[in-house]
Design a protein around this motif. Structure first.
Motif, mmCIF file in Angstrom:
data_model
loop_
_atom_site.group_PDB
_atom_site.id
_atom_site.type_symbol
_atom_site.label_atom_id
_atom_site.label_comp_id
_atom_site.label_asym_id
_atom_site.label_seq_id
_atom_site.Cartn_x
_atom_site.Cartn_y
_atom_site.Cartn_z
ATOM 1 N N ARG A 150 83.786 -43.188 -20.348
ATOM 2 C CA ARG A 150 82.568 -43.207 -20.374
ATOM 3 C C ARG A 150 81.943 -44.848 -20.057
ATOM 4 N N THR B 84 81.302 -53.765 -24.045
ATOM 5 C CA THR B 84 81.689 -54.179 -22.694
ATOM 6 C C THR B 84 81.405 -55.299 -21.933
ATOM 7 N N GLN C 214 88.943 -53.138 -23.826
ATOM 8 C CA GLN C 214 88.988 -51.304 -23.804
ATOM 9 C C GLN C 214 89.894 -50.961 -24.447
ATOM 10 N N VAL D 299 79.637 -48.040 -25.221
ATOM 11 C CA VAL D 299 80.660 -48.851 -24.619
ATOM 12 C C VAL D 299 79.900 -49.502 -23.794
ATOM 13 N N VAL E 265 87.329 -44.472 -23.646
ATOM 14 C CA VAL E 265 86.603 -45.332 -22.993
ATOM 15 C C VAL E 265 85.782 -45.518 -21.693
ATOM 16 N N LYS E 266 87.338 -45.891 -21.346
ATOM 17 C CA LYS E 266 87.640 -45.663 -19.198
ATOM 18 C C LYS E 266 86.206 -44.806 -18.471
ATOM 19 N N ILE F 88 87.092 -51.157 -27.831
ATOM 20 C CA ILE F 88 86.437 -50.287 -28.208
ATOM 21 C C ILE F 88 86.713 -49.136 -28.552
ATOM 22 N N ALA F 89 88.136 -49.096 -27.976
ATOM 23 C CA ALA F 89 88.752 -47.320 -28.783
ATOM 24 C C ALA F 89 88.572 -47.336 -30.143
ATOM 25 N N LYS G 245 76.431 -42.105 -26.633
ATOM 26 C CA LYS G 245 77.763 -42.583 -26.605
ATOM 27 C C LYS G 245 78.251 -43.577 -25.049
#
Lengths: 176, 77
Positions: free
Chosen positions: A159, A135, A142, A131, A156-157, A145-146, A127
């Motif tokens: 991880r 990134t 973010q 991310v 996301v932040k 990605i979310a 996971k």
């Protein structure tokens, strides 16, 4: 004209029936897609399969893309990510049933640095790996990605934060 | 929220930048089923007998296996 606009114009042309537009989209996006899948799995054949399957899916579901929902790059990455996770899960089941089918570990790289960065990223939890790859190497926000991973932006932040900390801890010593 | 998380991570960035990948040439179309089966068969796998090779267990197995087999054949015949 930005790259995103160019991609959207090509996709609109493809949706309208211009078959050659798909070839242009393929040429533009196959490399980033391959890089993401390869860095995630370190499996060349699987990465090629996922890229090819992604474009087959795009042909089948071309009308489901809408620029209002997100960029074409995000749409393709999301499709590829789902295909990759399905394939990896199927593989895990097979290897549990028949462990002798498990392929050899990926070949070590030529240079020491390359080997270390590959190992460091591969050893991150799946996971976190997705991310940080999206990134850092693919410049996705973010929020994108979310949307792609179907998780809250806060996740996301966190991880990403954990992935950066883990990498710094792993690499530690002289390098960092 | 979207503040660059790598802003103060120069060394980490240098390290991540060293991850280069050679991209092979491949087409949009997937190869045919037979070719995929051949590729799958040609994929190197771990030797399932590896744990038995050059270990104490392999020597004891090599020593006792003929006796066990001999006994089994004797019982069966």
């Amino acid at each position: 004209m930005s790259l995103r606009q160019t991609e959207e114009i090509e996709m609109a042309a493809y949706q309208a029936g211009d078959v050659e537009a798909l070839g242009r989209i393929y040429e533009q996006l196959k490399q980033p897609l391959y890089l993401f899948i390869y860095r995630y799995t370190r499996d060349e054949q699987l990465s090629i399969d996922v890229v090819q399957d992604t474009f087959i899916k795009i042909q089948q579901y071309k009308q489901s893309f809408s620029p209002e929902k997100g960029s074409l790059k995000n749409f393709l990455f999301q499709t590829a990510y789902r295909i990759m996770i399905d394939k990896l899960n199927r593989r895990k089941k097979w290897y549990r049933l028949m462990p002798f089918l498990k392929p050899e570990d990926p070949q070590p790289a030529n240079t020491e640095d390359k080997l270390t960065v590959q190992q460091a990223i591969s050893s991150l939890p799946e996971k976190q790996r997705a991310v940080i790859l999206l990134t850092y190497y693919h410049d996705l926000s973010q929020a994108e990605i979310a949307q792609m991973l179907e998780i809250p932006a806060g996740t996301v932040k966190s991880r990403l934060h954990h992935a950066i900390s883990s990498l710094k801890n792993m690499l530690g010593g002289d390098y960092l | 929220m979207n503040q660059d998380p790598f802003k103060h991570e120069e060394q980490l960035k240098t390290f991540l930048d060293s991850y280069h990948v050679d991209i092979p040439e491949f087409q949009t179309e997937k190869p045919g089923k037979w070719q995929r089966v051949i590729q799958w068969l040609a994929t190197p796998v771990k030797n399932p007998l590896d744990p038995l090779v050059e270990t104490v267990r392999s020597y004891s197995l090599a020593g006792t296996l003929p006796i066990v087999l001999g006994l089994v054949i004797a019982v069966l015949t």
